[in-house]
Scaffold this motif. Structure first.
Motif, PDB file in Angstrom:
ATOM      1  N   GLU A 134       3.368   6.224   3.801  1.00  0.00           N
ATOM      2  CA  GLU A 134       4.389   7.276   3.779  1.00  0.00           C
ATOM      3  C   GLU A 134       5.788   6.662   3.623  1.00  0.00           C
ATOM      4  N   GLN A 165       6.233   5.408  -0.011  1.00  0.00           N
ATOM      5  CA  GLN A 165       6.420   6.517  -0.947  1.00  0.00           C
ATOM      6  C   GLN A 165       7.812   7.125  -0.817  1.00  0.00           C
ATOM      7  N   GLU A 203      10.601   7.269  -3.741  1.00  0.00           N
ATOM      8  CA  GLU A 203      11.129   8.583  -4.118  1.00  0.00           C
ATOM      9  C   GLU A 203      12.661   8.582  -4.088  1.00  0.00           C
ATOM     10  N   SER A 206       8.350   6.881  -9.739  1.00  0.00           N
ATOM     11  CA  SER A 206       7.089   7.608  -9.549  1.00  0.00           C
ATOM     12  C   SER A 206       6.318   6.979  -8.393  1.00  0.00           C
ATOM     13  N   GLN A 207       5.679   7.821  -7.593  1.00  0.00           N
ATOM     14  CA  GLN A 207       4.998   7.345  -6.388  1.00  0.00           C
ATOM     15  C   GLN A 207       3.733   6.558  -6.735  1.00  0.00           C
ATOM     16  N   LEU A 208       3.331   5.720  -5.802  1.00  0.00           N
ATOM     17  CA  LEU A 208       2.141   4.900  -5.991  1.00  0.00           C
ATOM     18  C   LEU A 208       0.888   5.733  -5.811  1.00  0.00           C
ATOM     19  N   LYS A 209      -0.108   5.449  -6.650  1.00  0.00           N
ATOM     20  CA  LYS A 209      -1.413   6.097  -6.495  1.00  0.00           C
ATOM     21  C   LYS A 209      -2.385   5.182  -5.769  1.00  0.00           C
ATOM     22  N   ASP A 210      -2.066   3.911  -5.776  1.00  0.00           N
ATOM     23  CA  ASP A 210      -2.923   2.909  -5.132  1.00  0.00           C
ATOM     24  C   ASP A 210      -2.050   1.720  -4.733  1.00  0.00           C
ATOM     25  N   LYS A 243       0.828  -1.202   0.000  1.00  0.00           N
ATOM     26  CA  LYS A 243       0.000   0.000   0.000  1.00  0.00           C
ATOM     27  C   LYS A 243       0.869   1.262   0.000  1.00  0.00           C
ATOM     28  N   PRO A 244       0.345   2.362  -0.540  1.00  0.00           N
ATOM     29  CA  PRO A 244       1.132   3.599  -0.660  1.00  0.00           C
ATOM     30  C   PRO A 244       1.266   4.352   0.661  1.00  0.00           C
TER      31      PRO A 244
END
Length: 628
Positions: A488, A491, A495, A500-504, A485-486
């Motif tokens: 903190e 992410q 980074e 690129s960060q996860l959206k889901d 799961k995305p």
């Protein structure tokens, strides 16, 4: 003449092909005799003191996965080991080890002497015992007559060997050993077609006379590495190699003395290896290049001899001295052994079945440089396969033929028996159409099951292999079912990697497919329940990252297998097939392919000929079914 004993398998020669052949045959349960010219030169390295390299290193691992000994022996006796092409993909990575050539010989001899079912004897074979088209044994120069069900000839470069240095030539095998003349003549008399090949070596120089400050150091890897999957103890005390270059003056001396080279004076009749040329050949063929690499390779821990890799030559000794004077670091180098070229007889390999048994003489197998190859690794690969299959024929057991999608060994043997070779054959990664499947890292996964079926892998090793395979499968399954799961923390990690960060939420396996993400990252985010070793983690990462490419390669393999499954009848009459081109007809009659797939790879057989052959076979099957 006296009767000296009866065996299931006799191996002639104890070079890199002979030792693997003898060990494999004995481990399969065959009573095996190994005859060699000199017991002190078992598994001798007459050329460069190294094992492995691109494609070749993968072969060494394949030999090990089948229960062979080259990998285990070099692991115990090397002075340096490196993993090559680490910045590239897994399909081209390979190990290369610098050998202590004396220790390598001694260790291999020790292993052979302790192998059950294997008898080792010194002796020169003068004659094969052939009756009614079947090889039934050998006769030595001391008039000992040994009988056997099968015989494997692994004479390397000794058959009618001739050494050439400038205008000097004399009959000899490598390292001033006796050459074999009678056996070569008999093979011709029996009807086997022979060719004349040649190879060469560079001078060996005294280490104390080299100025290493003018060269570039080439150290081994800091990470412990091994060829064999059984190795658990690693050599950490490594010795470096060194790199230098030829230059303008080197090339001028070669140009001025070409007429004195055995290669260019017309003294040599043999064809040399394109991919390992002499320095004369390099200068002539690549005259636009201002310099060529020269590697200085120590020959062992207890010798001062250094192998000048890249300077193979047949120029006179005085010219070799002049060449060294022009190379940085070698200006004052003293030659301990001069470089030389050696000519020898080889069997045209299209006269062999894929088992490496000759088509003309029942029970006679050949393996190694006698089949037109170059390199210790190619020889050892043929040796283990010939040993497996000669024992199988003698004991009425299952034979083993590896296809091109299973192993580089399969590529090697298929190329030889199907296409032949007009020069000493060397394995290259480019020769394998499925090289993403034939990787350095997965040789055990590809071949250990087969090695176990052949009786060459111990129960203990096979149990460890199955544990490893199960761990890989379980971890892949876990990553395919685990959602990241995305958060903190996640992410932030992504980074830092520049992704690129996860959206889901995303499956761990899908996250691992990203180029910037390694298995170590996944392990940090979703730790495994149990600690996995490095080999398991590597397999998990490669399998997931390259899943799409691997799937595509497997689909190509399946298409190829359909052609391989279309067997050609044993007694097919190619003269009876209308429409096949004359060249194709002659090639098919010579090679006698076992399948339509093999027929399609014969040089001179085009797709139209294959289509006609397919129709002919299908019609024959239909007629047979109707008659029944």
């Amino acid at each position: 003449m006296y009767d000296a004993g009866r065996y299931d398998v006799i191996v002639i020669g104890a070079g890199h092909a002979g030792v693997e052949a003898g060990m494999a045959a004995a481990k399969r349960g065959a009573k095996t005799l190994m005859l060699t010219l000199n017991l002190d030169l078992i598994a001798f390295m007459p050329c460069n003191p190294s094992v492995g390299g691109p494609a070749k290193g993968v072969v060494v691992r394949e030999i090990d996965a089948l229960g062979g000994w080259m990998g285990k022996t070099i692991d115990k006796t090397h002075i340096q080991m490196r993993l090559l092409n680490t910045s590239k993909g897994p399909a081209v990575r390979a190990l290369r080890a610098q050998a202590d050539k004396v220790l390598y010989q001694q260790e291999m001899k020790r292993v052979i002497e302790n192998q059950e079912n294997l008898t080792l004897r010194q002796g020169m074979v003068k004659e094969l015992v052939v009756e009614d088209g079947k090889c039934k044994g050998v006769i030595t120069e001391t008039k000992a007559r040994y009988l056997a069900d099968t015989v494997i000839v692994t004479t390397g470069t000794f058959m009618r060997g001739k050494v050439l240095i400038g205008d000097i030539e004399y009959e000899s095998g490598p390292n001033n050993q006796r050459s074999t003349v009678d056996l070569s003549e008999q093979l011709e008399e029996l009807g086997l077609e022979m060719v004349r090949f040649k190879t060469g070596t560079p001078p060996r120089v005294n280490s104390h006379t080299i100025d290493y400050s003018k060269t570039e150091i080439q150290p081994g890897d800091d990470v412990p590495r091994a060829f064999s999957y059984e190795t658990t103890e690693y050599i950490t005390d490594q010795i470096p190699c060194w790199l230098t270059y030829t230059g303008e003056f080197t090339h001028q001396i070669i140009d001025d003395n070409l007429s004195k080279s055995a290669m260019y004076s017309g003294a040599e009749r043999g064809t040399g290896p394109r991919y390992c040329p002499s320095i004369e050949d390099k200068v002539v063929r690549f005259n636009d290049k201002p310099r060529h690499q020269i590697f200085l390779e120590p020959e062992g821990r207890k010798t001062d001899e250094v192998y000048v890799q890249g300077l193979s030559t047949s120029l006179p000794e005085d010219v070799q001295n002049k060449l060294l004077e022009t190379i940085p670091g070698l200006e004052k180098a003293e030659i301990m052994r001069a470089g030389y070229a050696i000519e020898y007889d080889a069997v045209v390999p299209t006269q062999l079945w894929p088992t490496l048994e000759t088509k003309l003489i029942d029970g006679l197998f050949t393996a190694g440089q006698i089949n037109g190859t170059s390199g210790y690794e190619e020889a050892a690969a043929q040796g283990i396969m010939a040993g497996i299959n000669a024992a199988a024929k003698a004991l009425d057991k299952e034979t083993l033929i590896l296809d091109r999608s299973q192993a580089y060994i399969g590529v090697l043997i298929d190329d030889l028996v199907t296409k032949g070779t007009e020069e000493p054959y060397r394995l290259l990664t480019s020769r394998a159409e499925y090289r993403l499947l034939l990787r350095h890292d997965n040789a055990d996964l590809r071949l250990t099951d087969l090695g176990y079926q052949m009786g060459l892998i111990s129960e203990e090793r096979y149990g460890q292999f199955n544990d490893k395979k199960q761990s890989i499968e379980q971890e892949i399954k876990r990553l395919e079912s685990t959602i990241i799961k995305p958060s903190e923390e996640v992410q932030q990690v992504i980074e830092q990697l520049g992704g690129s960060q996860l959206k889901d939420g995303v499956r761990a396996a899908d996250l691992l497919k990203r180029p910037e993400v390694k298995y170590s990252t996944i392990k940090q985010l979703v730790p495994a329940n149990t600690e996995l070793n490095d080999e398991v983690e590597e397999q998990v990462e490669i399998h997931i990252k390259y899943a799409g490419y691997i799937k595509k390669s497997n689909q190509q393999v399946e298409r190829m297998r359909k052609m391989e499954d279309k067997k050609i009848p044993d007694h097919i009459d190619y003269d009876d097939i209308q429409g096949i081109a004359t060249e194709a007809r002659e090639k098919l009659k010579t090679v006698r392919p076992l399948s339509v797939g093999q027929a399609s790879r014969i040089s001179g057989v085009n797709p139209a000929d294959v289509s006609i052959l397919l129709v002919y076979i299908e019609q024959g099957v239909s007629r047979k079914a109707s008659n029944e």
